[in-house]
Design a protein around this motif. Structure first.
Motif, mmCIF file in Angstrom:
data_model
loop_
_atom_site.group_PDB
_atom_site.id
_atom_site.type_symbol
_atom_site.label_atom_id
_atom_site.label_comp_id
_atom_site.label_asym_id
_atom_site.label_seq_id
_atom_site.Cartn_x
_atom_site.Cartn_y
_atom_site.Cartn_z
ATOM 1 N N MET A 7 55.824 65.334 21.768
ATOM 2 C CA MET A 7 56.891 64.987 21.473
ATOM 3 C C MET A 7 57.461 64.483 20.261
ATOM 4 S SD MET A 7 55.925 61.141 23.110
ATOM 5 C CE MET A 7 55.032 60.032 22.523
ATOM 6 N N ALA A 8 58.893 65.065 19.785
ATOM 7 C CA ALA A 8 59.753 64.474 18.803
ATOM 8 C C ALA A 8 59.629 62.954 19.442
ATOM 9 C CB ALA A 8 60.513 65.249 18.304
ATOM 10 N N ALA A 9 59.043 62.330 18.507
ATOM 11 C CA ALA A 9 59.374 60.889 18.777
ATOM 12 C C ALA A 9 59.591 59.663 17.139
ATOM 13 C CB ALA A 9 58.168 60.333 19.812
ATOM 14 N N ILE A 10 60.165 58.480 17.465
ATOM 15 C CA ILE A 10 59.630 57.620 15.953
ATOM 16 C C ILE A 10 58.992 56.128 16.079
ATOM 17 C CG2 ILE A 10 61.956 58.389 15.570
ATOM 18 C CD1 ILE A 10 63.552 55.829 16.518
ATOM 19 N N ASP A 11 58.658 55.303 15.613
ATOM 20 C CA ASP A 11 57.769 53.982 16.007
ATOM 21 C C ASP A 11 58.585 53.326 15.111
ATOM 22 O OD1 ASP A 11 55.524 55.165 17.130
ATOM 23 O OD2 ASP A 11 55.516 56.459 14.613
ATOM 24 N N GLN A 12 59.704 53.493 14.504
ATOM 25 C CA GLN A 12 61.089 52.250 14.093
ATOM 26 C C GLN A 12 62.363 52.990 13.806
ATOM 27 O OE1 GLN A 12 59.179 50.494 10.375
ATOM 28 N NE2 GLN A 12 58.924 52.709 9.500
ATOM 29 N N PHE A 13 62.747 52.468 13.672
ATOM 30 C CA PHE A 13 64.524 52.840 13.283
ATOM 31 C C PHE A 13 64.745 53.394 12.347
ATOM 32 C CE2 PHE A 13 65.563 49.943 17.260
ATOM 33 C CZ PHE A 13 65.786 50.997 17.862
ATOM 34 N N GLY A 14 65.341 54.294 11.921
ATOM 35 C CA GLY A 14 65.545 54.999 9.742
ATOM 36 C C GLY A 14 66.313 55.931 10.016
ATOM 37 N N ASP A 15 66.390 56.633 9.149
ATOM 38 C CA ASP A 15 66.734 57.685 8.654
ATOM 39 C C ASP A 15 65.812 59.340 9.731
ATOM 40 O OD1 ASP A 15 64.113 58.519 7.331
ATOM 41 O OD2 ASP A 15 64.801 57.898 5.307
ATOM 42 N N ALA A 16 66.304 60.468 9.683
ATOM 43 C CA ALA A 16 65.508 61.209 10.501
ATOM 44 C C ALA A 16 63.795 61.554 9.853
ATOM 45 C CB ALA A 16 66.336 62.961 10.127
ATOM 46 N N GLY A 17 63.909 61.099 8.409
ATOM 47 C CA GLY A 17 62.202 60.981 8.214
ATOM 48 C C GLY A 17 61.188 60.464 9.753
ATOM 49 N N GLN A 18 62.200 58.987 9.864
ATOM 50 C CA GLN A 18 61.243 59.072 11.281
ATOM 51 C C GLN A 18 60.505 59.388 12.367
ATOM 52 O OE1 GLN A 18 59.725 55.533 10.701
ATOM 53 N NE2 GLN A 18 61.008 55.782 9.023
ATOM 54 N N VAL A 19 61.338 60.962 12.625
ATOM 55 C CA VAL A 19 60.900 61.572 13.563
ATOM 56 C C VAL A 19 60.483 62.303 13.352
ATOM 57 C CG1 VAL A 19 62.146 63.665 14.840
ATOM 58 C CG2 VAL A 19 63.744 61.674 14.266
ATOM 59 N N ARG A 20 59.063 62.438 14.342
ATOM 60 C CA ARG A 20 57.435 63.176 14.352
ATOM 61 C C ARG A 20 57.198 63.427 14.873
ATOM 62 N NH1 ARG A 20 57.107 58.480 10.894
ATOM 63 N NH2 ARG A 20 56.682 58.809 8.095
ATOM 64 N N LEU A 21 55.867 64.523 15.356
ATOM 65 C CA LEU A 21 55.469 64.883 16.338
ATOM 66 C C LEU A 21 54.261 64.862 16.791
ATOM 67 C CD1 LEU A 21 55.481 67.839 18.117
ATOM 68 C CD2 LEU A 21 54.362 68.952 17.116
ATOM 69 N N ARG A 22 54.280 63.896 17.986
ATOM 70 C CA ARG A 22 52.673 63.211 18.192
ATOM 71 C C ARG A 22 52.703 63.373 19.787
ATOM 72 N NH1 ARG A 22 54.017 58.124 18.208
ATOM 73 N NH2 ARG A 22 51.971 57.335 19.374
ATOM 74 N N GLU A 23 51.365 63.575 20.169
ATOM 75 C CA GLU A 23 51.201 63.917 21.397
ATOM 76 C C GLU A 23 52.102 62.957 22.462
ATOM 77 O OE1 GLU A 23 46.764 64.650 22.133
ATOM 78 O OE2 GLU A 23 46.449 65.944 20.622
ATOM 79 N N GLN A 24 52.475 63.805 23.499
ATOM 80 C CA GLN A 24 52.025 62.973 24.932
ATOM 81 C C GLN A 24 51.332 62.389 26.054
ATOM 82 O OE1 GLN A 24 55.798 65.763 26.572
ATOM 83 N NE2 GLN A 24 55.600 63.724 27.133
ATOM 84 N N PRO A 25 50.817 62.031 26.418
ATOM 85 C CA PRO A 25 50.170 61.813 28.025
ATOM 86 C C PRO A 25 51.126 62.808 28.736
ATOM 87 C CG PRO A 25 50.913 59.361 27.167
ATOM 88 C CD PRO A 25 52.225 59.764 26.507
ATOM 89 N N PRO A 26 49.901 63.207 29.769
ATOM 90 C CA PRO A 26 50.506 64.295 30.356
ATOM 91 C C PRO A 26 51.789 62.959 31.669
ATOM 92 C CG PRO A 26 48.012 64.700 30.244
ATOM 93 C CD PRO A 26 48.548 63.092 29.660
ATOM 94 N N PRO A 27 52.768 63.971 31.628
ATOM 95 C CA PRO A 27 53.366 63.353 32.625
ATOM 96 C C PRO A 27 53.450 63.477 34.315
ATOM 97 C CG PRO A 27 54.342 65.612 31.518
ATOM 98 C CD PRO A 27 52.530 64.872 31.306
ATOM 99 N N LYS A 28 53.719 63.132 35.166
ATOM 100 C CA LYS A 28 53.378 62.484 36.282
ATOM 101 C C LYS A 28 54.984 62.629 37.291
ATOM 102 C CE LYS A 28 48.349 61.387 36.141
ATOM 103 N NZ LYS A 28 46.995 61.029 36.352
#
Length: 343
Positions: A7-28
């Motif tokens: 997923m492309a996610a942010i951990d805090q509000f801010g500029d575009a540099g906050q958007v980072r790729l990270r793993e997501q749990p397997p969706p159900k």
């Protein structure tokens, strides 16, 4: 259903540099839900604004601002899991649609969505083209309804559309043309041909002609451009006009700045002061995005017919930050994420 799950996610509000790729749990999928392997998801201006913190008070009340926050509403992809009581779709179906604002949006390789908000993909359109449609189409149809615009009421009558060359505007032009309206599009001069191709009867260059210089003859107006122009647009209504709708109202901003109660009060006062310029009996609406099953069903019929003059700028999921910058810098083309290129 197979991974990887990203997923492309942010951990805090801010500029575009906050958007980072990270793993997501397997969706159900839960009851009435499906999991879609996302082939394409659009990045809309609301996504970049939400990333910066816009609307955080209201979205927090909705449970749609939890971190890590995955943005995105539009999607096109393939059903890879089906929850209980889903009878209209099955694994392997290619679908597209829209998800309500949430903390687990569509900017991911996989997304859980309400099966009622997923449509089978029509022939002749790519996943990227389909992913560019739902958010804007649903917003436009709500704006048309808010302004009192129906085929019967608007056929043959003049409409003024401010912000005609954007994603909302081009869809609105095509829909209004289908209703038989005579639309004057307000846009930058460089976008004249795109507006004419989408159905405008005439185009006003917003850089050359001020809005207040236009004739007071319109049966309806739509504002997809600037809140500051709302009062001017309302003064252009003819007696007996239908109404006006705007998507650029100050409600969410006021809630962010003032809190819930004071923000609502300030918004009510602003709305009241603007509507004094409308003729008696005309409607006035502040439009917000909300997925609607019936409107989505009409999109399934409209999608192959829209034929919008639209180019796509595609990005893999790990370049989502670049897609955000593309939108913020008003670069040419609709920004579309292609998550499967990252997997």
């Amino acid at each position: 259903m197979s991974g990887p799950y990203l997923m492309a996610a942010i951990d805090q509000f801010g500029d575009a540099g906050q958007v980072r790729l990270r793993e997501q749990p397997p969706p159900k999928p839960g009851r009435g839900e499906i999991v879609v392997r996302v082939e394409a998801a659009s990045v809309n201006p609301i996504d970049t604004r939400r990333r910066a913190g816009y609307g955080r008070r209201l979205f927090s009340l909705m449970g749609a601002a939890r971190m890590p926050l995955v943005l995105g509403n539009d999607f096109a992809g393939t059903v890879c899991a089906v929850g209980r009581d889903v009878t209209t779709l099955r694994e392997g179906d290619t679908v597209f649609g829209a998800k309500p604002p949430s903390s687990q949006g569509t900017h991911a390789t996989h997304v859980v969505v309400d099966a009622r908000l997923a449509l089978r993909q029509p022939l002749g359109l790519t996943a990227g083209q389909l992913a560019a449609l739902p958010y804007n189409f649903l917003t436009v149809t709500r704006a048309l309804a808010g302004a009192g615009i129906t085929r019967e009421a608007i056929a043959g009558r003049p409409v003024l559309l401010h912000g005609a060359s954007g994603g909302l505007g081009l869809i609105a032009l095509r829909l209004l043309q289908g209703m038989g309206a005579r639309v004057t599009a307000v846009a930058g001069g460089a976008n004249r041909q795109a507006c004419l191709q989408a159905g405008a009867a005439s185009v006003v260059d917003r850089h050359a002609v001020p809005l207040h210089a236009l004739p007071r003859e319109y049966a309806a107006t739509l504002n997809f451009a600037n809140w500051e122009d709302d009062a001017t647009l309302l003064r252009l209504h003819a007696p007996g006009s239908l109404g006006h709708a705007t998507t650029v109202h100050p409600l969410l901003g006021q809630l962010d700045q003032r809190g819930l109660l004071r923000g609502l009060a300030a918004s009510w006062l602003m709305r009241r002061s603007v509507t004094t310029h409308l003729p008696g009996g005309a409607r006035y609406a502040w439009t917000v995005f909300r997925p609607d099953e019936a409107a989505l069903a009409s999109l399934a019929e409209w999608a192959p017919l829209l034929n919008l003059p639209m180019t796509l700028a595609t990005y893999p999921l790990d370049k989502a930050a670049q897609a955000h910058r593309h939108v913020e810098q008003h670069q040419a083309g609709r920004a579309i994420l292609l998550p499967h290129l990252t997997t």
